[in-house]
Design a protein around this motif. Structure first.
Motif, PDB file in Angstrom:
ATOM      1  N   MET B   1      -8.160 102.075   7.595  1.00 10.88           N
ATOM      2  CA  MET B   1      -7.894 100.938   6.689  1.00 10.88           C
ATOM      3  C   MET B   1      -8.079 101.368   5.240  1.00 10.88           C
ATOM      4  SD  MET B   1      -7.204  97.619   6.777  1.00 10.88           S
ATOM      5  CE  MET B   1      -7.285  97.707   8.554  1.00 10.88           C
ATOM      6  N   THR B   2      -7.084 101.203   4.452  1.00  8.02           N
ATOM      7  CA  THR B   2      -7.183 101.634   3.054  1.00  8.02           C
ATOM      8  C   THR B   2      -7.716 100.509   2.188  1.00  8.02           C
ATOM      9  OG1 THR B   2      -4.982 100.876   2.465  1.00  8.02           O
ATOM     10  CG2 THR B   2      -5.144 103.084   3.376  1.00  8.02           C
ATOM     11  N   ALA B   3      -8.179 100.884   1.018  1.00  6.27           N
ATOM     12  CA  ALA B   3      -8.706  99.889   0.090  1.00  6.27           C
ATOM     13  C   ALA B   3      -7.612  98.908  -0.313  1.00  6.27           C
ATOM     14  CB  ALA B   3      -9.276 100.574  -1.141  1.00  6.27           C
ATOM     15  N   ALA B   4      -6.384  99.421  -0.444  1.00  4.74           N
ATOM     16  CA  ALA B   4      -5.276  98.560  -0.858  1.00  4.74           C
ATOM     17  C   ALA B   4      -5.041  97.440   0.157  1.00  4.74           C
ATOM     18  CB  ALA B   4      -4.012  99.389  -1.033  1.00  4.74           C
ATOM     19  N   GLU B   5      -5.036  97.813   1.453  1.00  5.05           N
ATOM     20  CA  GLU B   5      -4.818  96.809   2.498  1.00  5.05           C
ATOM     21  C   GLU B   5      -5.908  95.740   2.470  1.00  5.05           C
ATOM     22  OE1 GLU B   5      -2.912  98.441   6.498  1.00  5.05           O
ATOM     23  OE2 GLU B   5      -4.371  99.789   5.606  1.00  5.05           O
ATOM     24  N   THR B   6      -7.147  96.196   2.283  1.00  5.15           N
ATOM     25  CA  THR B   6      -8.256  95.260   2.227  1.00  5.15           C
ATOM     26  C   THR B   6      -8.065  94.279   1.074  1.00  5.15           C
ATOM     27  OG1 THR B   6      -9.621  97.075   2.973  1.00  5.15           O
ATOM     28  CG2 THR B   6     -10.758  95.111   2.215  1.00  5.15           C
ATOM     29  N   ALA B   7      -7.594  94.807  -0.043  1.00 13.04           N
ATOM     30  CA  ALA B   7      -7.421  93.951  -1.212  1.00 13.04           C
ATOM     31  C   ALA B   7      -6.307  92.937  -0.986  1.00 13.04           C
ATOM     32  CB  ALA B   7      -7.120  94.802  -2.436  1.00 13.04           C
ATOM     33  N   VAL B   8      -5.306  93.319  -0.188  1.00 15.01           N
ATOM     34  CA  VAL B   8      -4.171  92.422   0.040  1.00 15.01           C
ATOM     35  C   VAL B   8      -4.568  91.244   0.924  1.00 15.01           C
ATOM     36  CG1 VAL B   8      -1.872  92.250   1.060  1.00 15.01           C
ATOM     37  CG2 VAL B   8      -2.503  94.272  -0.248  1.00 15.01           C
ATOM     38  N   LEU B   9      -5.516  91.487   1.838  1.00 14.54           N
ATOM     39  CA  LEU B   9      -5.793  90.475   2.850  1.00 14.54           C
ATOM     40  C   LEU B   9      -7.246  90.006   2.824  1.00 14.54           C
ATOM     41  CD1 LEU B   9      -4.036  92.413   5.717  1.00 14.54           C
ATOM     42  CD2 LEU B   9      -3.137  90.332   4.692  1.00 14.54           C
ATOM     43  N   ALA B  57     -16.827  83.085  20.407  1.00 20.01           N
ATOM     44  CA  ALA B  57     -15.853  84.158  20.593  1.00 20.01           C
ATOM     45  C   ALA B  57     -15.653  84.928  19.293  1.00 20.01           C
ATOM     46  CB  ALA B  57     -14.531  83.578  21.084  1.00 20.01           C
ATOM     47  N   LEU B  58     -15.526  84.189  18.181  1.00 19.05           N
ATOM     48  CA  LEU B  58     -15.350  84.861  16.895  1.00 19.05           C
ATOM     49  C   LEU B  58     -16.579  85.702  16.567  1.00 19.05           C
ATOM     50  CD1 LEU B  58     -13.725  82.038  14.711  1.00 19.05           C
ATOM     51  CD2 LEU B  58     -12.605  83.885  15.982  1.00 19.05           C
ATOM     52  N   ALA B  59     -17.755  85.224  17.007  1.00 21.92           N
ATOM     53  CA  ALA B  59     -18.998  85.937  16.711  1.00 21.92           C
ATOM     54  C   ALA B  59     -19.160  87.188  17.568  1.00 21.92           C
ATOM     55  CB  ALA B  59     -20.186  85.004  16.919  1.00 21.92           C
ATOM     56  N   GLY B  60     -18.288  87.344  18.565  1.00 23.59           N
ATOM     57  CA  GLY B  60     -18.399  88.519  19.427  1.00 23.59           C
ATOM     58  C   GLY B  60     -19.290  88.275  20.627  1.00 23.59           C
ATOM     59  N   LEU B  61     -19.553  87.013  20.958  1.00 17.61           N
ATOM     60  CA  LEU B  61     -20.446  86.692  22.061  1.00 17.61           C
ATOM     61  C   LEU B  61     -19.709  86.245  23.310  1.00 17.61           C
ATOM     62  CD1 LEU B  61     -22.452  86.737  19.657  1.00 17.61           C
ATOM     63  CD2 LEU B  61     -23.696  84.951  20.800  1.00 17.61           C
ATOM     64  N   GLY B  62     -18.411  86.005  23.196  1.00 16.57           N
ATOM     65  CA  GLY B  62     -17.656  85.594  24.371  1.00 16.57           C
ATOM     66  C   GLY B  62     -16.374  86.393  24.422  1.00 16.57           C
ATOM     67  N   ASP B  71     -11.195  89.976   5.860  1.00 17.30           N
ATOM     68  CA  ASP B  71     -11.054  90.853   4.689  1.00 17.30           C
ATOM     69  C   ASP B  71     -10.225  92.092   5.018  1.00 17.30           C
ATOM     70  OD1 ASP B  71     -12.619  89.061   3.335  1.00 17.30           O
ATOM     71  OD2 ASP B  71     -14.477  90.184   3.631  1.00 17.30           O
ATOM     72  N   GLY B  72      -9.177  91.898   5.792  1.00 17.98           N
ATOM     73  CA  GLY B  72      -8.277  92.994   6.099  1.00 17.98           C
ATOM     74  C   GLY B  72      -8.677  93.854   7.276  1.00 17.98           C
ATOM     75  N   ARG B  73      -9.826  93.571   7.892  1.00 24.17           N
ATOM     76  CA  ARG B  73     -10.252  94.380   9.033  1.00 24.17           C
ATOM     77  C   ARG B  73     -10.154  93.577  10.320  1.00 24.17           C
ATOM     78  NH1 ARG B  73     -15.526  96.523   6.038  1.00 24.17           N
ATOM     79  NH2 ARG B  73     -15.108  94.541   5.019  1.00 24.17           N
ATOM     80  N   GLU B  74      -9.557  94.176  11.320  1.00 25.04           N
ATOM     81  CA  GLU B  74      -9.417  93.473  12.586  1.00 25.04           C
ATOM     82  C   GLU B  74     -10.725  93.590  13.375  1.00 25.04           C
ATOM     83  OE1 GLU B  74      -5.590  93.792  14.063  1.00 25.04           O
ATOM     84  OE2 GLU B  74      -5.994  92.604  15.846  1.00 25.04           O
ATOM     85  N   LEU B  75     -11.411  92.447  13.527  1.00 20.85           N
ATOM     86  CA  LEU B  75     -12.781  92.478  14.060  1.00 20.85           C
ATOM     87  C   LEU B  75     -12.867  93.045  15.469  1.00 20.85           C
ATOM     88  CD1 LEU B  75     -14.531  89.189  12.881  1.00 20.85           C
ATOM     89  CD2 LEU B  75     -14.616  91.474  11.893  1.00 20.85           C
ATOM     90  N   THR B  76     -11.890  92.701  16.316  1.00 20.18           N
ATOM     91  CA  THR B  76     -12.003  93.119  17.718  1.00 20.18           C
ATOM     92  C   THR B  76     -11.847  94.631  17.861  1.00 20.18           C
ATOM     93  OG1 THR B  76      -9.672  92.526  17.909  1.00 20.18           O
ATOM     94  CG2 THR B  76     -11.265  90.964  18.793  1.00 20.18           C
ATOM     95  N   ARG B  77     -11.376  95.286  16.810  1.00 19.70           N
ATOM     96  CA  ARG B  77     -11.215  96.746  16.909  1.00 19.70           C
ATOM     97  C   ARG B  77     -12.377  97.487  16.261  1.00 19.70           C
ATOM     98  NH1 ARG B  77      -4.922  97.345  15.558  1.00 19.70           N
ATOM     99  NH2 ARG B  77      -4.134  96.190  17.363  1.00 19.70           N
ATOM    100  N   LEU B  78     -13.287  96.743  15.642  1.00 18.17           N
ATOM    101  CA  LEU B  78     -14.411  97.399  14.969  1.00 18.17           C
ATOM    102  C   LEU B  78     -15.466  97.798  15.990  1.00 18.17           C
ATOM    103  CD1 LEU B  78     -15.088  95.232  11.788  1.00 18.17           C
ATOM    104  CD2 LEU B  78     -14.002  97.471  11.927  1.00 18.17           C
ATOM    105  N   PRO B  79     -16.223  98.862  15.694  1.00 17.74           N
ATOM    106  CA  PRO B  79     -17.385  99.154  16.537  1.00 17.74           C
ATOM    107  C   PRO B  79     -18.358  97.977  16.487  1.00 17.74           C
ATOM    108  CG  PRO B  79     -17.069 100.858  14.864  1.00 17.74           C
ATOM    109  CD  PRO B  79     -16.080  99.788  14.590  1.00 17.74           C
TER     110      PRO B  79
END
Lengths: 352, 270
Positions: B1-9, B57-62, B71-79
């Motif tokens: 993820m680049t800084a530019a993408e983060t800034a866009v979203l 579910a959004l919190a990662g508990l379900g 902020d441009g990062r897809e949560l389900t793909r994060l560690p």
């Protein structure tokens, strides 16, 4: 709700006062444990003047051969093993109580201790010997195997049925009865020699303490306690509730599994060398919690020290209650532990 | 993820969210308009419509599928650790009444996932904890035991546990359920203030429509059929929406101070 000033100045300093008090309490507990250890060494069927005892501890060569054996091969290993077993059971108890969120959880009440007893009884009665390994390894090995299997069964059952922490305790009580029945079965088929050994051993006794056993117990503690301290914040967070801990990113199920593994290891080592010692794993953590609160940075070492203190005192009592006779220490802890435990529960209820 | 993408979203994007029990989703294909940073969003709807399920579910508990982009990062793909570092969730249940001090409860939240149990030493942690107690106006509770606090006070401690981690997405499940009127207002003012100041997104499940109307920038109204309204509170909460989602005849009026107020007249027959 207090409408205290919005600024929180001085809160950190205020909390540091609590920390200092807890550190002092821990130091006090440690001093009490050391004093109890010395008193434990000084007590015994044969008289041993205190001055000579101290001299012999500092320099064994001043003692005669018989005295040296009594001090260095009997009393000292027994006293040290009482201390280490008490600490092991205290740590196992407090971790189980937090992980399962139940003040009645302990190696005894969850059947882990009974499972360890069963494993050790099997090893003793069927004379199982693994090539090259003596009884110092085989009996604790079997005790651990059985304890770990029991803990795993507890965990699997609770996962399978999506059970809450209180259901796990009920499973544990069921396990306790099952294991007791199995121990009885092993005793039933045992030959008289082995039977005597097992019976003596289900009472819990320090009489067979040796230095190699001390070393094994020390190694297990050295493995488990630092691991437990590393998870102190996660365990403390768990006290707010499962869901709260999970929301902080604490892997609650993995934490439970690790706690059960550590508790099996600590319980098995303790039980394998001195037999079944009841209530230390239940009372130790409660004393520590009353004195130190629930922050696991203090509670875990506190429970180790409280457990050690309780078993040292029980050991002293087991040698001094009946002149010339050493009562198996497990009988003393049960007799003293039950009223102590009742008192703890009742005072806590009144304070609420 | 680049800084530019983060800034866009910046902000939060939820697309095709499926959450709930395996094979029996409670939330089935939920999408909402992107949420701008710094906004407080109310999640409204009748009981059992999946508000808590969605938050967990959004919190990662379900279990959850779909796109959750913060902020441009897809949560389900994060560690796991990175995800829990970004997202804070306040469960509906209160922190248990133990002999833990409120300070310790918050400190444990601050360092619960630190690699070593003792957490970051002194300074930074102390400052973070102390400022949260000040921010919420509960400095007087910090050195008291949780089992000597009221339910509402414990709810405040729970909120402090969330805020101390400075999450970029705050998920609050009925954060005012145990609070009296004054503290309901204070909590919502604080949460809205933190979101605006830090650019974090806050999403709150709520039953009190008037609090949502008053404090939230956006409301998402759920019914069993899915999202029935999504927008600024006054536009989203119309008579028709209230009828469709809650099954009540209600009106939106203005009080003498000029605030819009929802008045429910009666429940509709089934």
């Amino acid at each position: 709700m207090t409408a205290a000033a919005a600024s929180g100045h001085g809160l950190a300093a205020g909390y540091r006062r609590f920390v200092r008090r807890r550190v002092l309490l821990l130091a006090g507990l440690l001093a009490a444990v050391l004093a109890a250890l010395v008193a434990d060494v000084a007590t015994g069927p044969s008289s041993f003047p205190a001055a000579r005892l101290l001299a012999g501890l500092l320099d064994p060569s001043v003692l005669g051969a018989a005295e040296r054996v009594i001090l260095w091969d009997i009393r000292l290993p027994q006293a040290v093993i009482a201390l280490l077993v008490g600490a092991s059971l205290g740590v196992a108890g407090v971790e189980l109580q937090t992980a399962l969120d139940n003040p009645m959880a302990s190696p005894l009440t969850l059947g882990i201790q009974a499972a360890a007893t069963f494993g050790a009884a099997v090893a003793i009665v069927f004379g199982i010997a693994v090539a090259g390994a003596g009884a110092t390894v085989v009996v604790p090995g079997f005790a651990f195997l059985a304890a770990a299997l029991a803990a795993l069964a507890l965990y699997a059952l609770s996962r399978l049925y999506g059970a809450g922490a209180d259901t796990v305790v009920l499973f544990g009580i069921a396990l306790l009865f099952a294991m007791n029945a199995l121990v009885a079965l092993v005793q039933f088929v045992a030959d008289p020699d082995a039977l005597q050994q097992v019976v003596f051993w289900t009472m819990g006794s320090l009489a067979k303490a040796t230095w190699p056993k001390v070393a094994v117990l020390l190694a297990v503690l050295a493995l488990c306690v630092p691991a437990s301290l590393r998870q102190a914040a996660a365990m403390t967070a768990l006290r707010s509730g499962d869901e709260h801990a999970r929301s902080l990113g604490v892997p609650v199920e993995r934490l439970r599994l690790l706690v059960l593994a550590r508790a099996s290891l600590l319980t098995a080592a303790a039980v394998a060398f001195v037999g079944a010692i009841g209530f230390v794993g239940l009372v130790g953590p409660h004393i520590a919690r009353l004195a130190l609160g629930e922050d696991h940075r203090f509670l875990v070492p506190g429970s180790a020290l409280a457990g050690a203190l309780v078993l040292c005192l029980a050991s002293i009592a087991s040698k001094s209650l009946l002149p010339g006779i050493v009562i198996p220490v497990g009988i003393v802890t049960a007799l003293v532990g039950v009223p102590l435990f009742m008192a703890l529960i009742l005072t806590r209820r009144r304070r609420r | 993820m680049t800084a530019a993408e983060t800034a866009v979203l910046p902000g939060l994007i939820l697309q095709d969210i499926v959450a709930g029990y395996r094979g029996r989703p409670v939330i089935d294909g939920l999408s909402i308009e992107p949420v701008a940073p710094g906004r407080l969003v109310a999640l409204l709807g009748p009981n059992a419509v999946g508000k808590s399920t969605l938050l967990r579910a959004l919190a990662g508990l379900g279990s959850v599928s779909g796109r959750i982009v913060l902020d441009g990062r897809e949560l389900t793909r994060l560690p796991r650790a990175a995800r829990f570092g970004l997202v804070g969730y306040l469960p509906q249940s209160l922190p248990q009444p133990t002999s833990l001090l409120a300070w310790e409860a918050v400190a444990s939240a601050y360092s619960a996932t630190a690699p070593h149990g003792f957490g970051p030493a002194g300074g930074a942690a102390d400052d973070a904890i102390e400022s949260v107690f000040g921010e919420l106006g509960i400095a007087g509770l910090a050195l008291r035991r949780l089992d000597q606090l009221s339910g509402g006070q414990r709810q405040m401690v729970g909120l402090a546990q969330l805020l101390v981690r400075r999450p970029r997405l705050m998920l609050l499940d009925e954060p005012t359920s145990a609070l009296d009127l004054r503290w309901q207002l204070r909590v919502l003012e604080t949460v809205r203030g933190v979101a605006r100041r830090t650019g974090a997104v806050a999403m709150m499940a709520a039953h009190d429509l008037n609090l949502a109307l008053r404090f939230c920038d956006r409301v998402v109204v759920l019914s069993r059929q899915g999202v029935v309204a999504d927008g600024p509170p006054l536009e989203a909460m119309t008579t028709g929406v209230l009828r469709a989602a809650f099954g009540v005849e209600a009106r939106v009026e203005r009080c003498s101070a000029g605030h819009p107020v929802i008045i429910a007249d009666h429940a509709m027959d089934d």
